[in-house]
Design a protein around this motif. Structure first.
Motif, PDB file in Angstrom:
ATOM      1  N   UNK A  41      58.498 -54.049  62.039  1.00  0.00           N
ATOM      2  CA  UNK A  41      59.786 -54.034  62.567  1.00  0.00           C
ATOM      3  C   UNK A  41      60.786 -52.738  62.163  1.00  0.00           C
ATOM      4  N   UNK A  42      60.128 -51.758  61.904  1.00  0.00           N
ATOM      5  CA  UNK A  42      60.554 -50.303  61.835  1.00  0.00           C
ATOM      6  C   UNK A  42      59.861 -49.431  62.598  1.00  0.00           C
ATOM      7  N   UNK A  43      60.571 -48.218  63.249  1.00  0.00           N
ATOM      8  CA  UNK A  43      59.808 -47.230  63.661  1.00  0.00           C
ATOM      9  C   UNK A  43      58.545 -46.678  62.723  1.00  0.00           C
ATOM     10  N   UNK A  44      57.668 -46.505  63.297  1.00  0.00           N
ATOM     11  CA  UNK A  44      56.338 -46.396  62.591  1.00  0.00           C
ATOM     12  C   UNK A  44      55.575 -45.247  63.106  1.00  0.00           C
ATOM     13  N   UNK A  45      55.070 -44.235  61.875  1.00  0.00           N
ATOM     14  CA  UNK A  45      54.254 -43.380  62.334  1.00  0.00           C
ATOM     15  C   UNK A  45      52.763 -43.490  61.793  1.00  0.00           C
ATOM     16  N   UNK A  46      51.813 -43.438  62.198  1.00  0.00           N
ATOM     17  CA  UNK A  46      50.424 -43.630  61.737  1.00  0.00           C
ATOM     18  C   UNK A  46      49.712 -42.422  61.562  1.00  0.00           C
ATOM     19  N   UNK A  47      48.979 -42.348  60.495  1.00  0.00           N
ATOM     20  CA  UNK A  47      47.969 -41.219  60.219  1.00  0.00           C
ATOM     21  C   UNK A  47      48.570 -40.429  58.915  1.00  0.00           C
ATOM     22  N   UNK A  48      47.692 -39.460  58.462  1.00  0.00           N
ATOM     23  CA  UNK A  48      48.073 -38.664  57.460  1.00  0.00           C
ATOM     24  C   UNK A  48      49.280 -37.693  57.579  1.00  0.00           C
ATOM     25  N   UNK A  49      49.321 -37.132  56.430  1.00  0.00           N
ATOM     26  CA  UNK A  49      50.522 -36.025  56.675  1.00  0.00           C
ATOM     27  C   UNK A  49      49.768 -34.639  56.766  1.00  0.00           C
ATOM     28  N   UNK A  50      48.689 -34.248  56.524  1.00  0.00           N
ATOM     29  CA  UNK A  50      47.729 -33.029  56.682  1.00  0.00           C
ATOM     30  C   UNK A  50      48.227 -32.401  55.327  1.00  0.00           C
ATOM     31  N   UNK A  51      48.120 -33.163  54.116  1.00  0.00           N
ATOM     32  CA  UNK A  51      48.206 -32.638  52.908  1.00  0.00           C
ATOM     33  C   UNK A  51      49.562 -32.337  52.214  1.00  0.00           C
ATOM     34  N   UNK A  52      49.585 -31.575  51.276  1.00  0.00           N
ATOM     35  CA  UNK A  52      50.994 -31.367  50.616  1.00  0.00           C
ATOM     36  C   UNK A  52      52.182 -30.526  51.449  1.00  0.00           C
ATOM     37  N   UNK A  53      51.379 -29.834  52.226  1.00  0.00           N
ATOM     38  CA  UNK A  53      52.300 -28.772  52.936  1.00  0.00           C
ATOM     39  C   UNK A  53      52.858 -29.626  54.283  1.00  0.00           C
ATOM     40  N   UNK A  54      51.951 -30.569  54.830  1.00  0.00           N
ATOM     41  CA  UNK A  54      52.333 -31.380  55.883  1.00  0.00           C
ATOM     42  C   UNK A  54      53.278 -32.318  55.508  1.00  0.00           C
ATOM     43  N   UNK A  55      53.063 -32.840  54.264  1.00  0.00           N
ATOM     44  CA  UNK A  55      54.228 -33.783  53.739  1.00  0.00           C
ATOM     45  C   UNK A  55      55.324 -33.284  53.469  1.00  0.00           C
ATOM     46  N   UNK A  56      55.503 -31.915  53.179  1.00  0.00           N
ATOM     47  CA  UNK A  56      56.796 -31.349  52.917  1.00  0.00           C
ATOM     48  C   UNK A  56      57.527 -31.103  54.237  1.00  0.00           C
ATOM     49  N   UNK A  57      56.719 -30.665  55.230  1.00  0.00           N
ATOM     50  CA  UNK A  57      57.217 -30.314  56.453  1.00  0.00           C
ATOM     51  C   UNK A  57      57.749 -31.462  57.174  1.00  0.00           C
ATOM     52  N   UNK A  58      57.389 -32.734  57.129  1.00  0.00           N
ATOM     53  CA  UNK A  58      57.368 -33.942  57.492  1.00  0.00           C
ATOM     54  C   UNK A  58      58.806 -34.680  56.882  1.00  0.00           C
ATOM     55  N   UNK A  59      58.994 -34.370  55.673  1.00  0.00           N
ATOM     56  CA  UNK A  59      60.066 -34.758  54.816  1.00  0.00           C
ATOM     57  C   UNK A  59      61.406 -34.080  55.409  1.00  0.00           C
ATOM     58  N   UNK A  60      61.354 -32.736  55.840  1.00  0.00           N
ATOM     59  CA  UNK A  60      62.376 -32.039  56.076  1.00  0.00           C
ATOM     60  C   UNK A  60      62.575 -32.304  57.500  1.00  0.00           C
ATOM     61  N   UNK A  61      61.559 -32.398  58.460  1.00  0.00           N
ATOM     62  CA  UNK A  61      61.809 -32.534  59.775  1.00  0.00           C
ATOM     63  C   UNK A  61      62.268 -33.892  60.147  1.00  0.00           C
ATOM     64  N   UNK A  62      62.041 -35.044  59.244  1.00  0.00           N
ATOM     65  CA  UNK A  62      62.506 -36.020  59.800  1.00  0.00           C
ATOM     66  C   UNK A  62      63.737 -36.468  58.941  1.00  0.00           C
ATOM     67  N   UNK A  63      64.195 -35.568  58.097  1.00  0.00           N
ATOM     68  CA  UNK A  63      65.424 -35.711  57.485  1.00  0.00           C
ATOM     69  C   UNK A  63      65.498 -37.055  56.120  1.00  0.00           C
ATOM     70  N   UNK A  64      64.293 -37.159  55.561  1.00  0.00           N
ATOM     71  CA  UNK A  64      63.938 -38.084  54.560  1.00  0.00           C
ATOM     72  C   UNK A  64      64.827 -37.851  53.424  1.00  0.00           C
ATOM     73  N   UNK A  65      65.385 -38.715  53.049  1.00  0.00           N
ATOM     74  CA  UNK A  65      66.379 -38.816  51.760  1.00  0.00           C
ATOM     75  C   UNK A  65      65.915 -39.574  50.590  1.00  0.00           C
ATOM     76  N   UNK A  66      64.792 -40.366  50.507  1.00  0.00           N
ATOM     77  CA  UNK A  66      64.130 -41.178  49.544  1.00  0.00           C
ATOM     78  C   UNK A  66      62.913 -41.810  50.060  1.00  0.00           C
ATOM     79  N   UNK A  67      61.944 -41.972  49.100  1.00  0.00           N
ATOM     80  CA  UNK A  67      60.742 -42.419  49.471  1.00  0.00           C
ATOM     81  C   UNK A  67      60.239 -43.522  48.737  1.00  0.00           C
TER      82      UNK A  67
END
Length: 242
Positions: A41-67
């Motif tokens: 029921x939500x926009x959904x991404x599938x797959x890993x983030x590519x490690x710690x650097x990939x996670x950080x990049x995704x957080x910034x690119x998607x404008x994530x403010x909480x997890x």
């Protein structure tokens, strides 16, 4: 606010649907282990983030403010990494971890620390039903030659990793009566499971108890010391309080 919901558990599905109903800006993330996952029921991404650097990049690119981490209770590496990175990024983080199962009258459970320890209890002529998934099958290598039956949701893409094992395809939910019928048909001598907790998958434990089948229960991994809730209601309360 844009929330990242790390999904993969039954609680995650309920949380996602509630967030969608509330109109909370949120993105769900799935590891991709199941080929046909349930609609969240939500926009959904599938797959890993590519490690710690990939996670950080995704957080910034998607404008994530909480997890909100509602992954499987045995996804310790993912949870530990995410909690650490959120602390580094000063992003609010909460872990949803359902209570573990506890034995009921009539249950015959033995707790083991790791899959390899099952060898201490299993004889080569016995039939073992594995409710542990495919990712840790290699850890049962010392049971090679024993009849091991591993139930999967999706058909496997690779053969069983060693001799004596076989796959059984089945998509939950499974009733207690259905599990009892299956265990009788297979002549199961042992059930091995991870202590995932929750009502939905406890039916196999109830069935084993009713049939007098002993259970090897693999302990939960250690989790980071962080903000944690046990229920969907408390998880949603945490989100709404942000």
């Amino acid at each position: 606010m844009t929330l990242l919901l790390l999904a993969g558990s039954g609680e995650a599905k309920q949380i996602a649907q509630a967030l969608a109903q509330d109109g909370t800006p949120a993105i769900a993330s799935l590891a991709g282990e199941t080929r046909r996952p349930s609609e969240l029921g939500l926009p959904t991404r599938v797959g890993g983030f590519g490690g710690a650097d990939g996670f950080r990049d995704y957080i910034h690119a998607a404008g994530i403010t909480a997890v909100l981490d509602a992954t499987h209770p045995y996804a310790a590496d993912m949870t530990t990494r995410t909690a650490r990175l959120c602390a580094e990024l000063s992003i609010p983080y909460c872990h949803v971890l359902r209570p573990p199962w506890t034995p009921e009258p009539g249950d015959d459970w033995t707790e083991i620390a790791r899959e390899e320890d099952a060898k201490t209890y299993i004889h080569s002529w016995q039939t073992v039903f594995l409710g542990t998934g495919r990712k840790t099958l290699h850890r049962f290598k010392n049971l090679e030659g024993t009849r091991l039956i591993c139930r999967l949701i999706d058909p496997p893409t690779e053969p069983f990793p060693f001799e004596g094992g076989e796959f059984l395809i089945g998509r939950p939910p499974f009733s207690v009566d259905r599990e009892k019928e299956l265990f009788r048909l297979l002549n199961v001598d042992w059930l091995i499971v991870k202590n995932a907790g929750g009502d939905a998958s406890r039916t196999k434990l109830t069935a084993a108890g009713d049939l007098g089948i002993p259970v090897l229960m693999i302990k939960r991994p250690a989790m980071p010391d962080t903000t944690r809730v046990e229920t969907v209601a408390d998880a949603l309360a945490w989100v709404r309080a942000l």
